[in-house]
Write a protein that holds these residues in place. Structure first.
Motif, PDB file in Angstrom:
ATOM      1  N   TRP A  95      45.141  35.652  34.021  1.00  0.00           N
ATOM      2  CA  TRP A  95      46.410  35.827  34.754  1.00  0.00           C
ATOM      3  C   TRP A  95      47.429  34.758  34.401  1.00  0.00           C
ATOM      4  N   ASP A  96      47.043  33.484  34.552  1.00  0.00           N
ATOM      5  CA  ASP A  96      48.020  32.418  34.292  1.00  0.00           C
ATOM      6  C   ASP A  96      48.309  32.296  32.795  1.00  0.00           C
ATOM      7  N   GLY A  97      47.306  32.677  31.976  1.00  0.00           N
ATOM      8  CA  GLY A  97      47.491  32.584  30.525  1.00  0.00           C
ATOM      9  C   GLY A  97      48.298  33.752  29.963  1.00  0.00           C
ATOM     10  N   ALA A  98      48.486  34.794  30.781  1.00  0.00           N
ATOM     11  CA  ALA A  98      49.127  36.013  30.273  1.00  0.00           C
ATOM     12  C   ALA A  98      50.592  35.784  29.885  1.00  0.00           C
ATOM     13  N   LYS A  99      51.257  34.905  30.630  1.00  0.00           N
ATOM     14  CA  LYS A  99      52.688  34.691  30.375  1.00  0.00           C
ATOM     15  C   LYS A  99      52.909  34.183  28.944  1.00  0.00           C
ATOM     16  N   ASP A 100      52.108  33.194  28.555  1.00  0.00           N
ATOM     17  CA  ASP A 100      52.251  32.643  27.195  1.00  0.00           C
ATOM     18  C   ASP A 100      51.783  33.655  26.151  1.00  0.00           C
ATOM     19  N   LEU A 101      50.642  34.277  26.443  1.00  0.00           N
ATOM     20  CA  LEU A 101      50.075  35.198  25.448  1.00  0.00           C
ATOM     21  C   LEU A 101      51.008  36.374  25.164  1.00  0.00           C
ATOM     22  N   PHE A 102      51.553  36.944  26.241  1.00  0.00           N
ATOM     23  CA  PHE A 102      52.377  38.143  26.056  1.00  0.00           C
ATOM     24  C   PHE A 102      53.866  37.824  26.046  1.00  0.00           C
ATOM     25  N   ASP A 103      54.177  36.520  26.226  1.00  0.00           N
ATOM     26  CA  ASP A 103      55.558  36.064  26.157  1.00  0.00           C
ATOM     27  C   ASP A 103      56.441  36.803  27.168  1.00  0.00           C
ATOM     28  N   ARG A 104      55.899  36.999  28.366  1.00  0.00           N
ATOM     29  CA  ARG A 104      56.601  37.816  29.350  1.00  0.00           C
ATOM     30  C   ARG A 104      55.946  37.620  30.716  1.00  0.00           C
ATOM     31  N   GLU A 105      56.742  37.610  31.783  1.00  0.00           N
ATOM     32  CA  GLU A 105      56.173  37.494  33.135  1.00  0.00           C
ATOM     33  C   GLU A 105      55.825  38.881  33.677  1.00  0.00           C
ATOM     34  N   GLY A 106      54.885  38.910  34.601  1.00  0.00           N
ATOM     35  CA  GLY A 106      54.646  40.129  35.372  1.00  0.00           C
ATOM     36  C   GLY A 106      53.820  41.199  34.686  1.00  0.00           C
ATOM     37  N   VAL A 107      53.231  40.852  33.545  1.00  0.00           N
ATOM     38  CA  VAL A 107      52.393  41.837  32.848  1.00  0.00           C
ATOM     39  C   VAL A 107      51.080  42.007  33.623  1.00  0.00           C
ATOM     40  N   VAL A 108      50.598  43.232  33.775  1.00  0.00           N
ATOM     41  CA  VAL A 108      49.280  43.444  34.385  1.00  0.00           C
ATOM     42  C   VAL A 108      48.241  43.097  33.324  1.00  0.00           C
ATOM     43  N   PRO A 109      47.472  42.013  33.541  1.00  0.00           N
ATOM     44  CA  PRO A 109      46.581  41.565  32.462  1.00  0.00           C
ATOM     45  C   PRO A 109      45.291  42.378  32.406  1.00  0.00           C
ATOM     46  N   MET A 110      45.130  43.119  31.308  1.00  0.00           N
ATOM     47  CA  MET A 110      43.933  43.961  31.165  1.00  0.00           C
ATOM     48  C   MET A 110      43.241  43.609  29.850  1.00  0.00           C
ATOM     49  N   TRP A 111      43.188  42.292  29.606  1.00  0.00           N
ATOM     50  CA  TRP A 111      42.656  41.849  28.305  1.00  0.00           C
ATOM     51  C   TRP A 111      41.313  41.148  28.464  1.00  0.00           C
ATOM     52  N   ILE A 112      41.283  39.807  28.517  1.00  0.00           N
ATOM     53  CA  ILE A 112      40.022  39.044  28.462  1.00  0.00           C
ATOM     54  C   ILE A 112      39.003  39.578  29.495  1.00  0.00           C
ATOM     55  N   ALA A 113      37.703  39.443  29.146  1.00  0.00           N
ATOM     56  CA  ALA A 113      36.662  40.100  29.944  1.00  0.00           C
ATOM     57  C   ALA A 113      36.205  39.266  31.136  1.00  0.00           C
ATOM     58  N   ASP A 114      37.056  39.185  32.162  1.00  0.00           N
ATOM     59  CA  ASP A 114      36.532  38.832  33.483  1.00  0.00           C
ATOM     60  C   ASP A 114      37.121  39.802  34.501  1.00  0.00           C
ATOM     61  N   MET A 115      36.598  39.766  35.715  1.00  0.00           N
ATOM     62  CA  MET A 115      36.948  40.800  36.696  1.00  0.00           C
ATOM     63  C   MET A 115      37.824  40.214  37.801  1.00  0.00           C
ATOM     64  N   ASP A 116      38.651  41.039  38.393  1.00  0.00           N
ATOM     65  CA  ASP A 116      39.504  40.583  39.500  1.00  0.00           C
ATOM     66  C   ASP A 116      38.793  40.788  40.841  1.00  0.00           C
ATOM     67  N   PHE A 117      37.488  40.616  40.827  1.00  0.00           N
ATOM     68  CA  PHE A 117      36.691  40.818  42.043  1.00  0.00           C
ATOM     69  C   PHE A 117      36.011  39.522  42.458  1.00  0.00           C
ATOM     70  N   ARG A 118      35.900  39.346  43.789  1.00  0.00           N
ATOM     71  CA  ARG A 118      35.192  38.180  44.320  1.00  0.00           C
ATOM     72  C   ARG A 118      33.707  38.300  43.968  1.00  0.00           C
ATOM     73  N   ALA A 119      33.087  37.175  43.671  1.00  0.00           N
ATOM     74  CA  ALA A 119      31.643  37.167  43.350  1.00  0.00           C
ATOM     75  C   ALA A 119      30.842  37.613  44.577  1.00  0.00           C
ATOM     76  N   PRO A 120      29.569  38.000  44.371  1.00  0.00           N
ATOM     77  CA  PRO A 120      28.764  38.487  45.505  1.00  0.00           C
ATOM     78  C   PRO A 120      28.672  37.456  46.628  1.00  0.00           C
ATOM     79  N   LYS A 121      28.653  37.958  47.861  1.00  0.00           N
ATOM     80  CA  LYS A 121      28.620  37.083  49.041  1.00  0.00           C
ATOM     81  C   LYS A 121      27.423  36.113  49.005  1.00  0.00           C
ATOM     82  N   PRO A 122      26.228  36.550  48.626  1.00  0.00           N
ATOM     83  CA  PRO A 122      25.114  35.593  48.594  1.00  0.00           C
ATOM     84  C   PRO A 122      25.399  34.381  47.688  1.00  0.00           C
ATOM     85  N   VAL A 123      26.165  34.601  46.629  1.00  0.00           N
ATOM     86  CA  VAL A 123      26.516  33.477  45.739  1.00  0.00           C
ATOM     87  C   VAL A 123      27.474  32.543  46.479  1.00  0.00           C
TER      88      VAL A 123
END
Ligand SMILES: Cc1ncc(COP(=O)(O)O)c(C=O)c1O
Length: 389
Positions: A18-46
């Motif tokens: 997310w924070d790296g998207a501005k530099d990478l895409f040279d633009r604000e507000g892009v929906v980042p659908m690139w690098i492989a991590d998820m926009d989900f909270r880790a499991p509660k037990p963790v």
């Protein structure tokens, strides 16, 4: 409503995606659908296990090797019917560093390393640019919505090019193929014929979509296990990539000694306390979360596929057998790759071009769909707008 529907802002958390998207895409507000991590909270037990440790408040030197071994052995037995010997396991902070360790331990500068193309970019970066090995690729053919292995090309290269190591991605990223046991056996037979060891990166093994089943390479071909190094981690599975915890399964004592010698040489620090806690909690108690996640990702996939069929039918969507990374064939979209990329970014969707993953990825797009449905809807709408431009 699913727990994965919650939109959790990530801007301002030093997120590469997310924070790296501005530099990478040279633009604000892009929906980042690139690098492989998820926009989900880790499991509660963790998260509960972290809180408990934080409340204790002392973070001195720790050693949780035994509990980590118990947890990963039980997990792999249960999820993949994969029996791992305790003494075969080595820990390392992350999988890419383990690729580097394995390459340093099993090959020399200038040696030829075989891998599929397209493939996860660090495979050829680490082998070629960083370690001065010679990268030899064998193409994956995109046929009928999925990648197929060109066994004849693979054999020719093994036979004629003095290959010293085969680096496999099982399941495959990009493309999301789950290799069938017959395909795994065929690859091993070829490597065996030419005496080539195999490093099998199985980081995506838990992210397999029903009805597909992950087969660890060693399980498909136990007779060749002394020549196979398997790389695994809970980080992709449970969205813990920032915590740095992974392991290598190395049945060969000779290879284990070499890898450990490299770890000693660089004074590898071992797994940090939060990585250890995360691995144990996720493997012990994260199963229900993972099953819900896989179903959610699959629904996202069907939503996105349906949108392409309706509004951009010239895009051919690969089957999603594994991973949360869609693979789109855009070769029928009549634009050059650069223009297509610029149009999609300008429309507000941050994608990765298939050519990032090697020559055979040209004409494709990789799209990370591990996000809440509301984010996905926005991203897909922008992507389609960019394609239509
Ligand atoms: C096939 C593959 N291997 C390794 C990694 C990265 O692993 P790590 O963060 O543990 O280095 C990824 C990340 O996307 C991946 O797709």
């Amino acid at each position: 409503m699913s727990q994965f529907d919650e939109v959790i802002p990530r801007l301002g958390t030093n997120s590469v995606k997310w924070d790296g998207a501005k530099d990478l895409f040279d633009r604000e507000g892009v929906v980042p659908m690139w690098i492989a991590d998820m926009d989900f909270r880790a499991p509660k037990p963790v998260l509960d296990a972290f809180r408990c440790r934080i409340d204790h408040g002392i973070f001195g030197y720790t050693n949780s090797v035994e509990p980590m071994l118990d947890a990963l052995i039980a997990w792999n037995k249960k999820r993949h019917d994969f029996t791992i010997n305790r003494s075969d396991v080595l820990f390392n902070e992350a999988v890419v560093p383990s690729i580097s360790l394995a390459l340093r331990s099993l090959t020399e500068k200038g040696d030829k390393v075989l891998m599929h193309s397209p493939i996860y970019t660090p495979f050829f970066r680490v082998a070629g640019e960083e370690l001065d090995r010679e990268v030899v690729t064998t193409p994956l053919e995109f046929r009928d919505h999925r990648f197929e292995i060109d066994f004849s090309d693979m054999e020719t290269k093994l036979k004629t090019q003095d290959i010293k190591l085969f680096l496999l991605c099982n399941p495959q990223n990009p493309g999301g193929r789950v290799w069938h046991p017959d395909e795994l056996k065929k690859m091993v037979e070829l490597c065996k014929r030419y005496n080539v060891p195999i490093v099998s990166d199985e980081i995506h093994s838990d992210l397999v979509m029903e009805p597909f089943i992950h087969t660890p390479l060693v399980k498909a071909c136990p007779e060749y296990q002394e020549q196979i190094i398997t790389l695994m981690a809970p980080t992709k599975t449970f969205n813990l990539a920032g915590l740095k915890v992974s392991y290598l399964i190395v049945p060969s004592e000779k290879y284990r000694e070499k890898i450990e010698a490299w770890q000693k040489y660089v004074h590898a620090a071992g797994i940090n306390e939060f990585g250890q806690i995360a691995l144990c909690a996720a493997y012990r108690e994260g199963e229900a979360w993972l099953d819900e996640l896989r179903a959610y990702v699959l629904e996202n996939y069907h939503y996105a596929k349906d949108q392409f069929e309706r509004y951009a039918p010239e895009v051919e969507v690969a089957n999603l057998e594994a991973t949360y990374l869609m693979w789109l064939d855009v070769r029928k979209v009549a634009k050059d790759e650069k223009k297509l990329y610029q149009d999609i970014i300008a429309a507000g969707c941050g994608i990765q071009l298939g050519s990032d993953f090697g020559e055979n990825g040209k004409g494709f797009i990789r799209l990370n769909i591990a996000c809440p449905r509301a984010t996905l809807e926005k991203g897909i709408a922008c992507l389609i707008k960019g394609i239509q431009k």
